[in-house]
Each structure stands twice: as structure tokens, then as C-alpha cells.
Design a protein around this motif. Structure first.
Motif, PDB file in Angstrom:
ATOM      1  N   GLU A 119       0.837  -1.200   0.000  1.00 34.82           N
ATOM      2  CA  GLU A 119       0.000   0.000   0.000  1.00 34.82           C
ATOM      3  C   GLU A 119       0.873   1.252   0.000  1.00 34.82           C
ATOM      4  O   GLU A 119       1.816   1.373   0.779  1.00 34.82           O
ATOM      5  CB  GLU A 119      -0.930   0.000   1.214  1.00 34.82           C
ATOM      6  CG  GLU A 119      -2.039  -1.037   1.109  1.00 34.82           C
ATOM      7  CD  GLU A 119      -2.897  -1.110   2.359  1.00 34.82           C
ATOM      8  OE1 GLU A 119      -2.623  -0.362   3.323  1.00 34.82           O
ATOM      9  OE2 GLU A 119      -3.840  -1.936   2.382  1.00 34.82           O
ATOM     10  N   GLY A 120       0.556   2.166  -0.907  1.00 40.98           N
ATOM     11  CA  GLY A 120       1.311   3.416  -1.006  1.00 40.98           C
ATOM     12  C   GLY A 120       2.470   3.357  -1.981  1.00 40.98           C
ATOM     13  O   GLY A 120       3.049   4.394  -2.310  1.00 40.98           O
ATOM     14  N   GLN A 121       2.827   2.164  -2.447  1.00 39.36           N
ATOM     15  CA  GLN A 121       3.882   2.038  -3.450  1.00 39.36           C
ATOM     16  C   GLN A 121       3.361   2.450  -4.822  1.00 39.36           C
ATOM     17  O   GLN A 121       2.250   2.066  -5.202  1.00 39.36           O
ATOM     18  CB  GLN A 121       4.384   0.594  -3.542  1.00 39.36           C
ATOM     19  CG  GLN A 121       5.535   0.240  -2.622  1.00 39.36           C
ATOM     20  CD  GLN A 121       5.999  -1.195  -2.887  1.00 39.36           C
ATOM     21  OE1 GLN A 121       5.209  -2.115  -2.895  1.00 39.36           O
ATOM     22  NE2 GLN A 121       7.286  -1.361  -3.101  1.00 39.36           N
ATOM     23  N   ASP A 122       4.154   3.200  -5.556  1.00 41.04           N
ATOM     24  CA  ASP A 122       3.777   3.499  -6.941  1.00 41.04           C
ATOM     25  C   ASP A 122       3.773   2.224  -7.776  1.00 41.04           C
ATOM     26  O   ASP A 122       2.917   2.025  -8.638  1.00 41.04           O
ATOM     27  CB  ASP A 122       4.750   4.515  -7.543  1.00 41.04           C
ATOM     28  CG  ASP A 122       4.625   5.891  -6.903  1.00 41.04           C
ATOM     29  OD1 ASP A 122       3.526   6.206  -6.400  1.00 41.04           O
ATOM     30  OD2 ASP A 122       5.626   6.628  -6.892  1.00 41.04           O
ATOM     31  N   VAL A 123       4.765   1.362  -7.514  1.00 40.75           N
ATOM     32  CA  VAL A 123       4.884   0.080  -8.212  1.00 40.75           C
ATOM     33  C   VAL A 123       4.890  -1.015  -7.148  1.00 40.75           C
ATOM     34  O   VAL A 123       5.850  -1.128  -6.390  1.00 40.75           O
ATOM     35  CB  VAL A 123       6.181   0.022  -9.050  1.00 40.75           C
ATOM     36  CG1 VAL A 123       6.298  -1.322  -9.753  1.00 40.75           C
ATOM     37  CG2 VAL A 123       6.216   1.152 -10.066  1.00 40.75           C
ATOM     38  N   PRO A 124       3.817  -1.801  -7.047  1.00 44.79           N
ATOM     39  CA  PRO A 124       3.694  -2.757  -5.948  1.00 44.79           C
ATOM     40  C   PRO A 124       4.595  -3.974  -6.115  1.00 44.79           C
ATOM     41  O   PRO A 124       4.235  -4.956  -6.762  1.00 44.79           O
ATOM     42  CB  PRO A 124       2.219  -3.152  -5.986  1.00 44.79           C
ATOM     43  CG  PRO A 124       1.831  -2.983  -7.420  1.00 44.79           C
ATOM     44  CD  PRO A 124       2.630  -1.814  -7.930  1.00 44.79           C
ATOM     45  N   THR A 144       3.612  -4.146 -14.880  1.00 41.34           N
ATOM     46  CA  THR A 144       4.257  -3.007 -15.544  1.00 41.34           C
ATOM     47  C   THR A 144       5.772  -3.126 -15.605  1.00 41.34           C
ATOM     48  O   THR A 144       6.409  -2.446 -16.409  1.00 41.34           O
ATOM     49  CB  THR A 144       3.900  -1.688 -14.834  1.00 41.34           C
ATOM     50  OG1 THR A 144       4.212  -1.802 -13.441  1.00 41.34           O
ATOM     51  CG2 THR A 144       2.436  -1.351 -15.008  1.00 41.34           C
ATOM     52  N   GLN A 167      14.498  -1.865  -7.925  1.00 39.04           N
ATOM     53  CA  GLN A 167      13.172  -1.348  -8.274  1.00 39.04           C
ATOM     54  C   GLN A 167      12.447  -0.760  -7.062  1.00 39.04           C
ATOM     55  O   GLN A 167      11.274  -0.397  -7.154  1.00 39.04           O
ATOM     56  CB  GLN A 167      12.309  -2.467  -8.872  1.00 39.04           C
ATOM     57  CG  GLN A 167      12.880  -3.106 -10.116  1.00 39.04           C
ATOM     58  CD  GLN A 167      12.909  -2.171 -11.305  1.00 39.04           C
ATOM     59  OE1 GLN A 167      12.183  -1.186 -11.358  1.00 39.04           O
ATOM     60  NE2 GLN A 167      13.767  -2.459 -12.277  1.00 39.04           N
TER      61      GLN A 167
END
Length: 201
Positions: A119-124, A144, A167
Motif C-alpha cells: 500500500e502506497g507504493q507506486d509500483v507494488p 508493468t 526497483q
């Protein structure tokens, strides 16, 4: 985030077990490691596939899509992750969760905890961990990043954590009694797994 797809990684060579398919080893009563892993993961995800190389017919009874590595040479679990991400992209999914086919007793809240940690990550991107370290075959992977992963593998990268750290990946720590990510690498491990399974049956 939507509940992701699940991918079981069974593409290794099982050299310490003398080769063959560890996933098809018997835990007891005709139940294989793969049966147990499917039973544990299926309720946690929206759909399921198996990453494995060679003749897919040997897994026919499980009624799962079988995804071979798209990179030759048994380059490790990241190739299985990539195969899973390519499959998920074709399904229109945003992420996958991977588990190892030789780890039959992983947490039944694995996916929930991975998603909560993301939660809150741009890229999980999240790997499972215990206080003793990370378990890089258990993770949440965003579709992605599949082209970036393909390029990294093509460039020779093989270490999961090297790529995930680059990443900005996170860790979801699981702690509790025993080792939730105990995996079967040797005949002795298989005997231990059979005893655990028998006690739970």
C-alpha cells in the motif's frame, strides 16, 4: 489493488533431490507437493498458473495453464516470474503473486500481507521475508515491470533481490512459530514435510 493472479514456480532442476519434478513428490495418501501448494494458494488469488519447463502433459491432471520459461537455460526463478507476468498481461491483470512448488506450508494469509505491505507504493513490488531473511520466490510482482525484467535477464542478471532492490521493492515480514517457508530440497526434507502433513491431516 485488485487481488492478483497466482503463479506456482516449478521450473527448477531439483538437483539435490536427484532431478525430476519435486512438485510431483508424494506428501502422503497420494497428495503431492503441488496438490498442497494449489490448495493453499487457490483461495488467495483470482486465477492460477504453473511455471514449469518440459512436457506440460505431466501436469495435465491439475488443469492449470503451464507456462514455460521464455528464456532458455534454466536461469532461475526470475525467468518463471517473467513467464507469469507475460501470462498475466494477456489476462489483463495488474500483478501476480508467486510461490514455490516445493514449499507446501506457506502462510494462508500470504497474498493479503503482501498486498497490505505494498500500500502506497507506486509500483507494488514486495518479497516475503522472515526475521532470518528474504524468501525471493514468494512475492508480489507488477505487470508493468515485465519489460524491465526481460531486459535485465537478457543482460545476465540472475539474483532476485538484486533486481527487486533496484526497483525499490519492499519486504513483507512473516513471523510466528516454525518456518513458514520451509521447503523441500533433500530426501530428508521430504520426510520432514510428510510428518508435518500427516500431523495436519
Amino acid at each position: 489493488m485488485k487481488v492478483p493472479l497466482g503463479v506456482i514456480l516449478a521450473g527448477g532442476l531439483a538437483t539435490r533431490m536427484g532431478g525430476g519434478d519435486k512438485a510431483l513428490l508424494d506428501l502422503g495418501g497420494g497428495v503431492t507437493l503441488l496438490d498442497q501448494v494449489i490448495e493453499r494458494l487457490q483461495p488467495q488469488v483470482t486465477d492460477l498458473a504453473l511455471n514449469a519447463n518440459g512436457d506440460a502433459a505431466r501436469f495435465a491432471r491439475f488443469n492449470l495453464p503451464v507456462l514455460p520459461d521464455s528464456i532458455d537455460g534454466f536461469v532461475g526463478p526470475l525467468a518463471g516470474v517473467l513467464a507469469g507476468l507475460d501470462w498475466a498481461a494477456g489476462q489483463g491483470a495488474g500483478a501476480i503473486v508467486t510461490v514455490a512448488a516445493d514449499t507446501p506450508f506457506f502462510p494462508d494469509n500470504l497474498v493479503e500481507h503482501l498486498m497490505r505491505t505494498a500500500e502506497g507504493q507506486d509500483v507494488p513490488l514486495v518479497l516475503a521475508a522472515t526475521p532470518d531473511g528474504r524468501h525471493p520466490t514468494f512475492g508480489l510482482w507488477p505487470v508493468t515491470l515485465r519489460d524491465d525484467l526481460r531486459a535485465a535477464l537478457g543482460g545476465g542478471l540472475r539474483k532476485v533481490v538484486q533486481w527487486t532492490d533496484g526497483q525499490g521493492g519492499r519486504e513483507a515480514v512473516f513471523d510466528g512459530a516454525g518456518d513458514p517457508f520451509f521447503n523441500v530440497n533433500t530426501p530428508e526434507d521430504l520426510e520432514k514435510a510428510r510428518k508435518i502433513y500427516g500431523a495436519q491431516a
